[in-house]
Enzyme design. Structure first.
Site, PDB file in Angstrom:
ATOM      1  N   LYS A  38       0.814  -1.211   0.000  1.00 39.19           N
ATOM      2  CA  LYS A  38       0.000   0.000   0.000  1.00 39.19           C
ATOM      3  C   LYS A  38       0.851   1.266   0.000  1.00 39.19           C
ATOM      4  O   LYS A  38       1.804   1.386   0.762  1.00 39.19           O
ATOM      5  CB  LYS A  38      -0.912  -0.004   1.233  1.00 39.19           C
ATOM      6  CG  LYS A  38      -1.957   1.093   1.250  1.00 39.19           C
ATOM      7  CD  LYS A  38      -3.090   0.730   2.194  1.00 39.19           C
ATOM      8  CE  LYS A  38      -4.150   1.798   2.276  1.00 39.19           C
ATOM      9  NZ  LYS A  38      -4.665   2.241   0.977  1.00 39.19           N
ATOM     10  N   GLY A  43       6.470   0.752   5.692  1.00 39.42           N
ATOM     11  CA  GLY A  43       7.360  -0.166   4.980  1.00 39.42           C
ATOM     12  C   GLY A  43       7.412   0.123   3.493  1.00 39.42           C
ATOM     13  O   GLY A  43       8.483   0.091   2.876  1.00 39.42           O
ATOM     14  N   CYS A  44       6.274   0.420   2.906  1.00 40.77           N
ATOM     15  CA  CYS A  44       6.216   0.680   1.460  1.00 40.77           C
ATOM     16  C   CYS A  44       6.919   1.988   1.113  1.00 40.77           C
ATOM     17  O   CYS A  44       7.570   2.090   0.074  1.00 40.77           O
ATOM     18  CB  CYS A  44       4.766   0.684   0.986  1.00 40.77           C
ATOM     19  SG  CYS A  44       3.980  -0.930   1.210  1.00 40.77           S
ATOM     20  N   THR A  45       6.803   2.975   1.982  1.00 38.43           N
ATOM     21  CA  THR A  45       7.500   4.243   1.769  1.00 38.43           C
ATOM     22  C   THR A  45       9.009   4.021   1.870  1.00 38.43           C
ATOM     23  O   THR A  45       9.778   4.522   1.043  1.00 38.43           O
ATOM     24  CB  THR A  45       7.028   5.304   2.785  1.00 38.43           C
ATOM     25  OG1 THR A  45       5.619   5.510   2.599  1.00 38.43           O
ATOM     26  CG2 THR A  45       7.764   6.620   2.610  1.00 38.43           C
ATOM     27  N   ALA A  48      10.114   2.239  -1.353  1.00 42.60           N
ATOM     28  CA  ALA A  48      10.065   3.142  -2.507  1.00 42.60           C
ATOM     29  C   ALA A  48      11.197   4.167  -2.444  1.00 42.60           C
ATOM     30  O   ALA A  48      11.848   4.455  -3.454  1.00 42.60           O
ATOM     31  CB  ALA A  48       8.706   3.841  -2.572  1.00 42.60           C
TER      32      ALA A  48
END
Length: 155
Positions: A38, A43-45, A48
């Site tokens: 998401k 974690g995704c930030t 990325a």
């Protein structure tokens, strides 16, 4: 789970500007395709931003980076703008690529079971065959881990 040596499933999805992008657009190049749960979550930030920070190295190697989640085109645009992400983000709300790459799986969080995207990265070769699969990915280390692998094969 897909494995190294298997043909990578083709996909056509919309990027953060609403333009169609297909895996076959990258024929003849190695490409990194990473699936994440998401936009704008910790974690995704982290993952990325690690790809963002290493992006010039990927560009020098001629290896495009593609991030895919089930978030909307608008969500991707906001995420990319806020984090200054230079690479491709694709929206897969219908889970076409997510399911084709077998990353839509049962997950457990605090004893609760639900379905979701399991963070997984694929390195796809010039011939469209999966060269390497990174599962159980550590968000902050994934981009560097792949670069190390790529550079190790070029030296």
């Amino acid at each position: 789970m897909l494995e190294a040596g298997m043909k990578a499933p083709d996909f056509t999805l919309l990027d953060k500007e609403g333009k169609e992008v297909s895996l076959k657009d990258f024929a003849g190049k190695k490409v990194v395709v990473y699936f994440y749960p998401k936009d704008s979550t910790p974690g995704c930030t982290k993952q990325a931003c690690a790809f963002r920070d290493a992006y010039s190295d990927y560009e020098q190697l001629g290896v495009p980076v593609i991030g895919i989640s089930k978030d909307s085109v608008r969500s991707h645009m906001n995420f990319a703008t806020k984090q200054d992400l230079p690479f491709i983000l694709l929206s897969d709300p219908e889970l076409k690529a997510i399911q084709a790459y077998d990353v839509w799986q049962e997950k457990k969080l605090y004893g609760k079971v639900s379905m979701g995207v399991v963070r997984t990265t694929y390195l796809i070769g010039e011939d469209g065959v999966i060269e390497k699969v990174y599962n159980k990915v550590k968000p902050a280390e994934n981009a560097r881990e792949i670069l190390d692998h790529l550079k190790g094969h070029l030296e």
